[in-house]
Design a protein around this motif. Structure first.
Motif, PDB file in Angstrom:
ATOM      1  N   TYR A 151     -27.418 -32.017  -1.906  1.00 59.55           N
ATOM      2  CA  TYR A 151     -26.867 -30.887  -2.641  1.00 59.55           C
ATOM      3  C   TYR A 151     -25.390 -31.214  -2.827  1.00 59.55           C
ATOM      4  CZ  TYR A 151     -25.508 -26.299  -4.191  1.00 59.55           C
ATOM      5  OH  TYR A 151     -25.001 -25.284  -4.954  1.00 59.55           O
ATOM      6  N   PRO A 152     -24.841 -30.979  -4.042  1.00 61.96           N
ATOM      7  CA  PRO A 152     -23.456 -31.401  -4.269  1.00 61.96           C
ATOM      8  C   PRO A 152     -22.458 -30.685  -3.375  1.00 61.96           C
ATOM      9  CG  PRO A 152     -24.289 -30.100  -6.141  1.00 61.96           C
ATOM     10  CD  PRO A 152     -25.446 -30.366  -5.233  1.00 61.96           C
ATOM     11  N   GLU A 200     -28.886 -28.047   1.222  1.00 62.43           N
ATOM     12  CA  GLU A 200     -28.854 -29.213   2.101  1.00 62.43           C
ATOM     13  C   GLU A 200     -30.042 -29.248   3.046  1.00 62.43           C
ATOM     14  OE1 GLU A 200     -26.381 -27.114   1.540  1.00 62.43           O
ATOM     15  OE2 GLU A 200     -24.627 -28.252   0.897  1.00 62.43           O
ATOM     16  N   HIS A 220     -15.937 -16.211 -15.816  1.00 64.11           N
ATOM     17  CA  HIS A 220     -15.709 -15.480 -14.564  1.00 64.11           C
ATOM     18  C   HIS A 220     -14.502 -14.547 -14.692  1.00 64.11           C
ATOM     19  CE1 HIS A 220     -18.659 -18.117 -12.994  1.00 64.11           C
ATOM     20  NE2 HIS A 220     -17.884 -19.040 -12.466  1.00 64.11           N
ATOM     21  N   ILE A 249     -18.912 -18.845  -2.689  1.00 67.15           N
ATOM     22  CA  ILE A 249     -18.175 -20.083  -2.934  1.00 67.15           C
ATOM     23  C   ILE A 249     -18.547 -20.683  -4.286  1.00 67.15           C
ATOM     24  CG2 ILE A 249     -17.567 -22.324  -1.996  1.00 67.15           C
ATOM     25  CD1 ILE A 249     -17.750 -21.313   0.658  1.00 67.15           C
ATOM     26  N   CYS A 309     -16.392 -21.670  -8.443  1.00 65.33           N
ATOM     27  CA  CYS A 309     -15.140 -21.493  -9.207  1.00 65.33           C
ATOM     28  C   CYS A 309     -14.625 -20.065  -9.112  1.00 65.33           C
ATOM     29  CB  CYS A 309     -15.379 -21.830 -10.671  1.00 65.33           C
ATOM     30  SG  CYS A 309     -15.575 -23.583 -10.976  1.00 65.33           S
ATOM     31  N   TYR A 310     -15.553 -19.123  -9.111  1.00 66.94           N
ATOM     32  CA  TYR A 310     -15.172 -17.704  -9.131  1.00 66.94           C
ATOM     33  C   TYR A 310     -14.349 -17.299  -7.909  1.00 66.94           C
ATOM     34  CZ  TYR A 310     -19.538 -18.083  -6.600  1.00 66.94           C
ATOM     35  OH  TYR A 310     -20.515 -18.514  -5.752  1.00 66.94           O
ATOM     36  N   MET A 318     -21.393 -20.394   1.643  1.00 66.23           N
ATOM     37  CA  MET A 318     -22.333 -20.239   0.529  1.00 66.23           C
ATOM     38  C   MET A 318     -23.451 -19.255   0.885  1.00 66.23           C
ATOM     39  SD  MET A 318     -22.695 -23.927  -1.313  1.00 66.23           S
ATOM     40  CE  MET A 318     -23.489 -23.266  -2.775  1.00 66.23           C
ATOM     41  N   GLY A 329     -22.381 -17.168  -7.544  1.00 63.83           N
ATOM     42  CA  GLY A 329     -22.685 -18.025  -8.691  1.00 63.83           C
ATOM     43  C   GLY A 329     -24.167 -18.362  -8.762  1.00 63.83           C
ATOM     44  N   ASP A 330     -24.595 -18.896  -9.906  1.00 61.06           N
ATOM     45  CA  ASP A 330     -26.028 -19.186 -10.076  1.00 61.06           C
ATOM     46  C   ASP A 330     -26.496 -20.289  -9.121  1.00 61.06           C
ATOM     47  OD1 ASP A 330     -24.354 -20.814 -11.635  1.00 61.06           O
ATOM     48  OD2 ASP A 330     -25.809 -21.092 -13.243  1.00 61.06           O
ATOM     49  N   SER A 331     -25.687 -21.352  -8.992  1.00 57.79           N
ATOM     50  CA  SER A 331     -26.091 -22.434  -8.090  1.00 57.79           C
ATOM     51  C   SER A 331     -26.114 -21.929  -6.643  1.00 57.79           C
ATOM     52  CB  SER A 331     -25.109 -23.609  -8.216  1.00 57.79           C
ATOM     53  OG  SER A 331     -25.546 -24.713  -7.492  1.00 57.79           O
ATOM     54  N   THR A 332     -25.117 -21.127  -6.292  1.00 55.49           N
ATOM     55  CA  THR A 332     -25.046 -20.603  -4.927  1.00 55.49           C
ATOM     56  C   THR A 332     -26.184 -19.624  -4.659  1.00 55.49           C
ATOM     57  OG1 THR A 332     -22.670 -20.920  -4.984  1.00 55.49           O
ATOM     58  CG2 THR A 332     -23.497 -19.484  -3.263  1.00 55.49           C
ATOM     59  N   ASN A 334     -23.294 -19.191 -15.052  1.00 51.91           N
ATOM     60  CA  ASN A 334     -22.625 -20.009 -16.079  1.00 51.91           C
ATOM     61  C   ASN A 334     -23.424 -21.277 -16.378  1.00 51.91           C
ATOM     62  OD1 ASN A 334     -22.167 -21.407 -13.763  1.00 51.91           O
ATOM     63  ND2 ASN A 334     -19.941 -21.515 -13.933  1.00 51.91           N
ATOM     64  N   THR A 349     -24.526 -23.735 -14.683  1.00 52.98           N
ATOM     65  CA  THR A 349     -24.227 -25.028 -14.055  1.00 52.98           C
ATOM     66  C   THR A 349     -23.600 -24.820 -12.676  1.00 52.98           C
ATOM     67  OG1 THR A 349     -23.118 -27.170 -14.387  1.00 52.98           O
ATOM     68  CG2 THR A 349     -21.888 -25.232 -15.078  1.00 52.98           C
ATOM     69  N   ALA A 377     -20.451 -25.457 -11.469  1.00 52.03           N
ATOM     70  CA  ALA A 377     -19.189 -25.872 -12.101  1.00 52.03           C
ATOM     71  C   ALA A 377     -18.192 -26.446 -11.102  1.00 52.03           C
ATOM     72  CB  ALA A 377     -18.581 -24.697 -12.849  1.00 52.03           C
ATOM     73  N   MET A 378     -18.058 -25.770  -9.961  1.00 52.42           N
ATOM     74  CA  MET A 378     -16.977 -26.130  -9.043  1.00 52.42           C
ATOM     75  C   MET A 378     -17.010 -27.593  -8.618  1.00 52.42           C
ATOM     76  SD  MET A 378     -15.277 -24.233  -5.989  1.00 52.42           S
ATOM     77  CE  MET A 378     -13.690 -24.206  -6.761  1.00 52.42           C
TER      78      MET A 378
HETATM   79  C1  TPP Z   1     -22.995 -25.523   2.327  1.00 51.56           C
HETATM   80  C2  TPP Z   1     -22.141 -25.927   1.190  1.00 51.56           C
HETATM   81  N1  TPP Z   1     -22.598 -26.845   0.330  1.00 51.56           N
HETATM   82  C3  TPP Z   1     -21.841 -27.224  -0.728  1.00 51.56           C
HETATM   83  C4  TPP Z   1     -20.609 -26.673  -0.929  1.00 51.56           C
HETATM   84  C5  TPP Z   1     -19.769 -27.122  -2.105  1.00 51.56           C
HETATM   85  N2  TPP Z   1     -19.785 -26.118  -3.169  1.00 51.56           N
HETATM   86  C6  TPP Z   1     -18.836 -25.202  -3.248  1.00 51.56           C
HETATM   87  S1  TPP Z   1     -19.169 -24.093  -4.419  1.00 51.56           S
HETATM   88  C7  TPP Z   1     -20.567 -24.825  -4.881  1.00 51.56           C
HETATM   89  C8  TPP Z   1     -21.462 -24.299  -5.972  1.00 51.56           C
HETATM   90  C9  TPP Z   1     -20.774 -23.653  -7.063  1.00 51.56           C
HETATM   91  O1  TPP Z   1     -21.669 -23.379  -8.097  1.00 51.56           O
HETATM   92  P1  TPP Z   1     -21.956 -21.920  -8.602  1.00 51.56           P
HETATM   93  O2  TPP Z   1     -22.368 -21.049  -7.496  1.00 51.56           O
HETATM   94  O3  TPP Z   1     -22.904 -22.017  -9.733  1.00 51.56           O
HETATM   95  O4  TPP Z   1     -20.527 -21.423  -9.099  1.00 51.56           O
HETATM   96  P2  TPP Z   1     -19.568 -22.031 -10.232  1.00 51.56           P
HETATM   97  O5  TPP Z   1     -18.660 -22.989  -9.564  1.00 51.56           O
HETATM   98  O6  TPP Z   1     -20.441 -22.640 -11.279  1.00 51.56           O
HETATM   99  O7  TPP Z   1     -18.808 -20.870 -10.753  1.00 51.56           O
HETATM  100  C10 TPP Z   1     -20.766 -25.930  -4.111  1.00 51.56           C
HETATM  101  C11 TPP Z   1     -21.878 -26.828  -4.298  1.00 51.56           C
HETATM  102  C12 TPP Z   1     -20.153 -25.724   0.018  1.00 51.56           C
HETATM  103  N3  TPP Z   1     -18.954 -25.177  -0.068  1.00 51.56           N
HETATM  104  N4  TPP Z   1     -20.940 -25.368   1.043  1.00 51.56           N
END
Ligand code: TPP
Length: 587
Positions: A26-27, A52, A345, A363, A365-366, A383, A410-413, A439, A441, A443-444
């Motif tokens: 997971y990124p 993860e 955001h 966690i 960009c927002y 997260m 966020g969508d990924s979170t 959004n 994706t 993004a962060m």
């Molecule tokens: C457990 C964990 N894994 C990975 C990260 C790194 N990380 C920070 S924010 C984020 C995802 C952000 O994506 P999203 O929720 O879609 O919000 P966006 O940035 O697109 O607004 C990730 C992978 C983290 N902080 N904690």
């Protein structure tokens, strides 16, 4: 062939050279580029898993099938994955399993600074720590060898400075891949119920003893005996810093930071008069070495926090004082992070701010909206935490909290770790409002795919989860989808959903302004009409980078003291400022 590579590129290359063809992650900064690079090699399978824990489980599954499998994450990702990690340490791996943990001393882009070497000791898993890109490539190969030889998962620990700095790496032809996959049935080894886990617990201690013997001869734990007056025990990036400022001292450079080569450490101690342990973050080596009875100096003079640099090490050791300081970086200007121009955001938080709520953030960009003047969110832990925290606060505050508690995610979170707490909200019923910032994706961390984007890491079109259907399936009845750039619609939806009984979800949907696949074409930059601007500064409240304030431009018949200006080289014409201007001065 010699190539300039970052530590992350080198880890990807090393895995490929070692014949690894399977990886999941997971990124998360500073680890993200490892899989982005690895997936480009021929014949590999690599995936972004939703989080993860899933990535580690996927890699365990592949290893049990006989593969050499790699799971990659940032340091806090290991917390999420800790459950399977602690028990795969019991079962062993059958094939090979390496877990890459990229730590972030100085919290360049993280919510904490945890030292994941502690996980190695806690979970009884060997850990290698490279000091540069060449070592990163070699150590990941060694990690796979150790995993296969001892039937154990192995950690490779990197830090931001190793992952993101570049150095010369010699690359070689990859090992030929051999498909060894198949089923191995062995319930005592792989079914961890108390009876068999007790048996494996004993095997684990036997493995520890075998590893302890192995590390004494492990060539990457190496002594460099120079000046015998001072010896430095170190590992990873701090080795480079120390060598730079004290090239003549003696060194014990540990390639494996767990378990420790006790005999080798005693041998080193017998050859030098005074020993410093130079390590970032926790006194991980120091405490173990002191427990052996070896006299060393470490955190008495070196800092517990932040990454080191040569200056910190030189000043600390030369002065032996408790106040180490670095001559580097003092003159750098601060550049606080901000949401991009045209970021959806910003639009959501501007509408949300009008309602005077307590917003639990998450966690992504927002999170950047927390700063003045937006002050869009008021807590952020890890997260997925926003939803549970909003639920907890709403429950605790009962009637007082009604219509006032919000969680944003966020969508990924949300897909990483927000679904279970939302299920809890539906199940246990609270009055909080959850806003999913979709959004399209991740993004962060640099626009990675996730199960809501419709594409895989390897670029294949795939099933795209529908967030509205998913939210409904989790048991939420009040669900709305809004476009945050429609401020009227968004403000109304927030107001109405806050007034509703029971949990509500608003999905704020608008693609990231930098997201290429969304095909967002910047519109013409907006301009401030100096005749109409009353200098009220409301548009400055958006904290949008192109908008600034010019003092001293007055107008006859008006109290204005200056006007707003828009830098047209930065503006992407999203139109949010035009919507908030009460005087129609932005067009
Ligand atoms: C457990 C964990 N894994 C990975 C990260 C790194 N990380 C920070 S924010 C984020 C995802 C952000 O994506 P999203 O929720 O879609 O919000 P966006 O940035 O697109 O607004 C990730 C992978 C983290 N902080 N904690």
């Amino acid at each position: 062939m010699k190539v300039l590579m970052s530590g992350n590129e080198a880890i990807a290359r090393g895995a490929y050279e070692a014949g690894v063809r399977f990886a999941a992650a997971y990124p998360g900064t500073p680890s993200t580029e490892i899989l982005e690079q690895f997936c480009k090699y021929d014949g590999v399978y690599a995936e972004w898993s939703p989080n993860e824990k899933v990535a580690v489980e996927v890699a365990i599954g592949a290893a049990l099938a006989g593969e050499k499998a790699m799971a990659v994450m940032k340091h806090v990702g290991v917390n999420v994955a800790a459950d399977p990690i602690f028990t795969v340490s019991y079962t062993g791996t059958n094939g090979a399993l390496v877990i890459v943990s990229a730590d972030d001393p100085s919290l360049h882009s993280s919510q904490n600074e945890q030292d994941n070497r502690n996980y190695a000791r806690f979970a009884k898993i060997p850990m290698l720590e490279p000091a540069d890109a060449q070592e990163a490539k070699e150590y990941i190969k060694l990690a796979f060898e150790i995993s296969e030889k001892f039937d154990t998962p192995v950690f490779l620990r990197s830090t931001t400075r190793v992952s993101h700095s570049k150095s010369v790496v010699t690359i070689v032809e990859p090992e030929k891949y051999q498909d060894k996959t198949g089923f191995t049935y062995d319930a005592i080894k792989y079914v961890m119920v108390p009876h068999s886990a007790r048996i494996r617990r004993v095997e684990l201690e036997k493995r520890q003893q075998a590893l302890k013997a192995f590390v004494e001869t492990f060539a990457e734990n190496r002594m460099e005996i120079n000046n015998p007056d001072i010896g430095i025990i170190t590992a990873g990036m701090p080795y480079n810093y120390a060598k730079e400022v004290f090239p003549d001292y003696s060194y014990l450079k540990l390639g494996m930071v767990y378990p420790l080569p006790e005999k080798l450490i005693w041998d080193f101690a017998s050859r030098v008069k005074k020993i410093y342990v130079v390590e970032e973050l926790d006194p991980f080596l120091e405490e173990q070495i002191k427990a052996m009875g070896v006299k060393v100096i470490g955190k008495d003079i070196l800092p517990y926090t932040n990454e080191f640099d040569p200056g910190i090490i030189r000043n600390s050791i030369n002065k032996d004082t408790a106040e180490p300081s670095s001559p580097y970086g003092k003159s750098l200007a601060l550049r606080p992070p901000n949401l991009c121009p045209g970021c959806p955001h910003r639009a959501l938080f501007y509408a949300l701010k009008k309602q005077k709520t307590f917003v639990h953030g998450d966690i992504g960009c927002y999170t950047l909206s927390h700063m003045k003047p937006l002050e869009g969110l008021h807590s952020c832990i890890c997260m997925g935490a926003s939803i549970g925290m909003a639920h907890g606060m709403s429950k605790a505050m009962k009637e007082k909290g009604k219509g006032k508690v919000v969680g944003v995610i966020g969508d990924s979170t949300f897909l990483h770790s927000g679904m279970t707490p939302l299920l809890n909200m539906a199940y246990n019923g609270s009055n909080a409002l959850i806003i999913i910032l979709d959004n399209s994706t991740t993004a962060m961390t640099g626009m990675q795919e996730h199960p809501g984007t419709g594409y895989t890491l390897m670029g294949k079109a795939t099933k795209k989860v529908n967030l509205k259907d998913l939210t409904s399936a989790l048991g939420i009845d009040n669900i709305r989808v809004v476009d945050p750039f429609d401020q009227k619609q968004t403000t109304r939806a927030i107001k109405e959903e806050l007034a509703n009984d029971g949990p509500s979800v608003i999905i704020s949907q608008s693609p990231c302004a930098l997201f290429k696949r969304a095909g967002i074409k910047p519109k013409p930059a907006l301009k401030v009409d100096p005749d109409k601007c009353e200098g009220c500064k409301v548009c400055l409240g958006l904290n949008c980078p192109p908008i600034s304030w010019k003092k001293g431009i007055t107008k006859e018949g008006s109290k204005r003291k200056g006007i707003s200006c828009i830098d047209e080289t930065l503006c992407n014409g999203c139109g949010l400022c035009a919507q908030v201007c009460k005087f129609g001065a932005i067009n």
